[in-house]
Design a protein around this motif. Structure first.
Motif, PDB file in Angstrom:
ATOM      1  N   SER A  24       0.827  -1.207   0.000  1.00  0.00           N
ATOM      2  CA  SER A  24       0.000   0.000   0.000  1.00  0.00           C
ATOM      3  C   SER A  24       0.861   1.256   0.000  1.00  0.00           C
ATOM      4  CB  SER A  24      -0.925   0.017   1.227  1.00  0.00           C
ATOM      5  OG  SER A  24      -1.821  -1.072   1.210  1.00  0.00           O
ATOM      6  N   SER A  25       2.107   1.106   0.403  1.00  0.00           N
ATOM      7  CA  SER A  25       3.009   2.257   0.491  1.00  0.00           C
ATOM      8  C   SER A  25       3.832   2.399  -0.784  1.00  0.00           C
ATOM      9  CB  SER A  25       3.944   2.103   1.683  1.00  0.00           C
ATOM     10  OG  SER A  25       4.828   1.009   1.491  1.00  0.00           O
ATOM     11  N   LEU A  26       4.356   3.583  -0.963  1.00  0.00           N
ATOM     12  CA  LEU A  26       5.281   3.884  -2.048  1.00  0.00           C
ATOM     13  C   LEU A  26       6.502   4.554  -1.429  1.00  0.00           C
ATOM     14  CD1 LEU A  26       6.017   4.169  -5.073  1.00  0.00           C
ATOM     15  CD2 LEU A  26       4.841   6.394  -5.040  1.00  0.00           C
ATOM     16  N   SER A 185      21.937  12.176 -11.414  1.00  0.00           N
ATOM     17  CA  SER A 185      21.021  11.827 -10.331  1.00  0.00           C
ATOM     18  C   SER A 185      20.217  10.580 -10.690  1.00  0.00           C
ATOM     19  CB  SER A 185      20.060  12.982 -10.029  1.00  0.00           C
ATOM     20  OG  SER A 185      20.764  14.090  -9.485  1.00  0.00           O
ATOM     21  N   ILE A 186      19.798   9.846  -9.665  1.00  0.00           N
ATOM     22  CA  ILE A 186      19.028   8.613  -9.832  1.00  0.00           C
ATOM     23  C   ILE A 186      17.834   8.675  -8.898  1.00  0.00           C
ATOM     24  CG2 ILE A 186      19.087   6.090  -9.678  1.00  0.00           C
ATOM     25  CD1 ILE A 186      22.216   6.380  -9.879  1.00  0.00           C
ATOM     26  N   LEU A 187      16.657   8.391  -9.441  1.00  0.00           N
ATOM     27  CA  LEU A 187      15.421   8.444  -8.677  1.00  0.00           C
ATOM     28  C   LEU A 187      14.789   7.054  -8.667  1.00  0.00           C
ATOM     29  CD1 LEU A 187      13.215  10.083  -7.210  1.00  0.00           C
ATOM     30  CD2 LEU A 187      12.271  10.655  -9.464  1.00  0.00           C
ATOM     31  N   GLY A 188      14.675   6.463  -7.479  1.00  0.00           N
ATOM     32  CA  GLY A 188      14.143   5.115  -7.359  1.00  0.00           C
ATOM     33  C   GLY A 188      12.812   5.090  -6.622  1.00  0.00           C
ATOM     34  N   PHE A 189      11.890   4.247  -7.088  1.00  0.00           N
ATOM     35  CA  PHE A 189      10.601   4.052  -6.437  1.00  0.00           C
ATOM     36  C   PHE A 189      10.347   2.555  -6.259  1.00  0.00           C
ATOM     37  CE2 PHE A 189       9.969   8.109  -8.639  1.00  0.00           C
ATOM     38  CZ  PHE A 189       9.369   8.891  -7.655  1.00  0.00           C
ATOM     39  N   ALA A 190       9.645   2.208  -5.214  1.00  0.00           N
ATOM     40  CA  ALA A 190       9.217   0.829  -5.020  1.00  0.00           C
ATOM     41  C   ALA A 190       7.932   0.822  -4.210  1.00  0.00           C
ATOM     42  CB  ALA A 190      10.297   0.012  -4.300  1.00  0.00           C
ATOM     43  N   GLY A 191       7.002  -0.046  -4.605  1.00  0.00           N
ATOM     44  CA  GLY A 191       5.756  -0.165  -3.858  1.00  0.00           C
ATOM     45  C   GLY A 191       4.545  -0.099  -4.742  1.00  0.00           C
ATOM     46  N   SER A 340      17.423 -15.102   3.818  1.00  0.00           N
ATOM     47  CA  SER A 340      16.483 -14.467   4.741  1.00  0.00           C
ATOM     48  C   SER A 340      16.560 -12.949   4.636  1.00  0.00           C
ATOM     49  CB  SER A 340      16.769 -14.907   6.171  1.00  0.00           C
ATOM     50  OG  SER A 340      16.565 -16.294   6.335  1.00  0.00           O
ATOM     51  N   SER A 341      17.771 -12.427   4.500  1.00  0.00           N
ATOM     52  CA  SER A 341      17.933 -10.975   4.357  1.00  0.00           C
ATOM     53  C   SER A 341      17.251 -10.463   3.104  1.00  0.00           C
ATOM     54  CB  SER A 341      19.420 -10.618   4.338  1.00  0.00           C
ATOM     55  OG  SER A 341      20.030 -10.923   5.565  1.00  0.00           O
ATOM     56  N   LEU A 342      17.346 -11.238   2.017  1.00  0.00           N
ATOM     57  CA  LEU A 342      16.691 -10.841   0.771  1.00  0.00           C
ATOM     58  C   LEU A 342      15.173 -10.834   0.926  1.00  0.00           C
ATOM     59  CD1 LEU A 342      18.878 -12.758  -1.839  1.00  0.00           C
ATOM     60  CD2 LEU A 342      18.780 -10.284  -1.485  1.00  0.00           C
ATOM     61  N   VAL A 343      14.646 -11.839   1.619  1.00  0.00           N
ATOM     62  CA  VAL A 343      13.199 -11.903   1.837  1.00  0.00           C
ATOM     63  C   VAL A 343      12.737 -10.679   2.623  1.00  0.00           C
ATOM     64  CG1 VAL A 343      11.358 -13.146   3.032  1.00  0.00           C
ATOM     65  CG2 VAL A 343      13.043 -14.414   1.685  1.00  0.00           C
ATOM     66  N   MET A 344      13.459 -10.334   3.677  1.00  0.00           N
ATOM     67  CA  MET A 344      13.079  -9.181   4.494  1.00  0.00           C
ATOM     68  C   MET A 344      13.209  -7.878   3.708  1.00  0.00           C
ATOM     69  SD  MET A 344      14.433 -10.126   8.329  1.00  0.00           S
ATOM     70  CE  MET A 344      15.996 -10.873   7.866  1.00  0.00           C
ATOM     71  N   GLN A 345      14.218  -7.784   2.834  1.00  0.00           N
ATOM     72  CA  GLN A 345      14.352  -6.599   1.996  1.00  0.00           C
ATOM     73  C   GLN A 345      13.153  -6.469   1.074  1.00  0.00           C
ATOM     74  OE1 GLN A 345      16.845  -5.468  -1.864  1.00  0.00           O
ATOM     75  NE2 GLN A 345      18.190  -5.945  -0.149  1.00  0.00           N
ATOM     76  N   GLY A 346      12.666  -7.619   0.560  1.00  0.00           N
ATOM     77  CA  GLY A 346      11.538  -7.581  -0.351  1.00  0.00           C
ATOM     78  C   GLY A 346      10.255  -7.131   0.301  1.00  0.00           C
ATOM     79  N   GLU A 347      10.172  -7.212   1.617  1.00  0.00           N
ATOM     80  CA  GLU A 347       8.976  -6.787   2.336  1.00  0.00           C
ATOM     81  C   GLU A 347       9.016  -5.310   2.719  1.00  0.00           C
ATOM     82  OE1 GLU A 347       8.753  -9.466   5.611  1.00  0.00           O
ATOM     83  OE2 GLU A 347       8.019 -11.134   4.398  1.00  0.00           O
ATOM     84  N   SER A 348      10.118  -4.634   2.405  1.00  0.00           N
ATOM     85  CA  SER A 348      10.276  -3.219   2.743  1.00  0.00           C
ATOM     86  C   SER A 348      10.366  -2.396   1.466  1.00  0.00           C
ATOM     87  CB  SER A 348      11.540  -3.012   3.583  1.00  0.00           C
ATOM     88  OG  SER A 348      11.870  -1.649   3.699  1.00  0.00           O
ATOM     89  N   THR A 349       9.374  -1.553   1.234  1.00  0.00           N
ATOM     90  CA  THR A 349       9.424  -0.719   0.033  1.00  0.00           C
ATOM     91  C   THR A 349      10.590   0.257   0.077  1.00  0.00           C
ATOM     92  OG1 THR A 349       7.832   0.822   1.045  1.00  0.00           O
ATOM     93  CG2 THR A 349       6.947  -0.901  -0.386  1.00  0.00           C
TER      94      THR A 349
END
Length: 409
Positions: A24-26, A185-191, A340-349
């Motif tokens: 739900s977040s961006l 410059s680099i602009l990244g979005f996730a979510g 496990s670290s990758l899984v947790m990263q994937g849960e954080s936008t």
């Protein structure tokens, strides 16, 4: 990888966006080439000052008006000066994107940077330097950074007191004008976002942003050697570093796995050998610090004065012993920890927005979590043991903080 969109606007701003199903977040990460390494040599501190001052009014709004507008939208944001980039990070509800982005981009394109905001910003910066007296571990690691890395990439994120006391508001504005630019410059979005709507909004707000600059680089090696910081204390802080492979090297994942064997939680070698078996330390760890053009292994141990020399001896011995081989159980624990670290990263936008923006700088394109996981899955124990045998620790930079110097092995 096909779900990650990478676009370069005509003004050379790179935009990369990864949809995360169910989010739900961006989250947003903007990197612009105004990092610590880009500071004038006699103005070390201007980048962290700018990171503070952009939060004190922007887009014609006062600091209070701007802050209230973002708070009303529920936008969480932060700024900091990293080695090569200034970072503006933010997390918002995806549906608030069109309202939030203009306010966030104002911090980059039209910050007030008023004369009266300089004094409080300098005071905060000096307080952070003074606070190192109560943060000996951080002080030791910052000293290690300055001695292990070449100038300008080894500069302190806190700045230098004498420089901070003489930097003017005009100098901050000049640094902003020269380094807060679209090109580089680099602009990244996730979510949660609609791709067309997001790109249209970014283009509308940043399409006419001009200028270009490259992130500053450092070449060669730092001073290295052994250095001691004298402090009257019952504790001793040990920080060391040695070269490894760069983030772009094909063996990067092998070095990450080797470091996970050393410091992958309470089963890691350092915790087991240095703390559990011998009771030498209250804290010990190692980490891999990969960069585009270089890589390093950093290690830290916190101990007491009577046990300091033995701690240093055992710590360095364990780092070197890794090249003698890794067993199956250590290997499996390291791989599971990395996955496990990758899984947790994937849960954080926010983690994904930061990661894909960084990937664009380092690799030229973002990496999906699936790609990263496949790299980890491809590692075998045979490969890892061959790697550690061929890459034993080299010359170590050592910093100690405590009453007396220690003798390096």
């Amino acid at each position: 990888m096909s779900d990650i969109v990478q676009t370069q606007l005509p003004n050379s701003l790179t935009v990369v966006a990864e949809p995360i199903p169910g989010a739900s977040s961006l989250a947003m990460t903007l990197l612009t080439p105004a990092g610590l390494a880009s500071q004038p040599a006699d103005q070390q501190g201007v980048a962290p000052l700018l990171a503070e001052m952009v939060c004190r009014g922007a887009g014609g709004k006062t600091a209070r008006q701007h802050s209230d507008a973002l708070d009303t939208l529920g936008v969480q944001r932060s700024t900091d000066a990293q080695t090569r980039f200034f970072r503006l990070g933010a997390t918002m509800i995806g549906s608030k994107m069109k309202e939030a982005l203009p306010l966030l981009f104002d911090m980059v394109r039209s910050p007030t940077l008023a004369d009266e905001s300089l004094g409080p910003s300098v005071d905060l910066a000096l307080q952070s330097i003074d606070g190192l007296a109560d943060e000996p571990q951080r002080r030791a690691m910052l000293e290690l950074r300055s001695r292990h890395y070449p100038d300008p990439v080894g500069r302190s994120p806190l700045g230098i007191r004498e420089h901070l006391e003489t930097i003017t508001a005009e100098a901050v504005r000049k640094f902003w004008f020269e380094r807060f630019v679209a090109g580089g410059s680099i602009l990244g979005f996730a979510g949660s976002f609609d791709e067309d709507e997001l790109l249209a909004t970014v283009t509308e707000l940043l399409g006419d942003w001009g200028g270009s600059a490259d992130p500053a680089e450092g070449h060669g090696d730092g001073p290295g050697g052994t250095h001691h910081l004298t402090a009257e204390s019952t504790q001793v802080h040990i920080a060391l570093a040695y070269p490894s492979v760069a983030e772009t090297h094909e063996s990067r994942v092998l070095q990450q796995a080797a470091t996970a064997v050393l410091s992958g939680g309470m089963s890691g070698r350092l915790f087991t050998e240095v703390r559990e078996k011998r009771g030498l330390v209250y804290s010990v760890y190692a980490s891999y610090a990969g960069q585009k053009d270089r890589g390093d292994v950093l290690a830290y141990a916190g101990t007491t004065v009577p046990r300091a020399q033995e701690t240093l001896d055992v710590l360095t011995a364990e780092l070197r012993r890794l090249s003698e081989g890794i067993n199956e159980s250590e290997f499996q624990r390291a791989i599971v920890g990395m996955k496990s670290s990758l899984v947790m990263q994937g849960e954080s936008t926010s983690a994904r927005a930061a990661s894909i923006a960084s990937d664009v700088y380092v690799f030229g394109q973002p990496r999906s979590l699936e790609q990263a996981a496949a790299e980890v899955d491809a590692v075998t124990l045979k490969q890892l043991n061959a790697y550690v045998a061929q890459h034993p620790p080299g010359d170590m930079t050592l910093v100690t903080l405590g009453p007396e110097p220690l003798k390096a092995l």
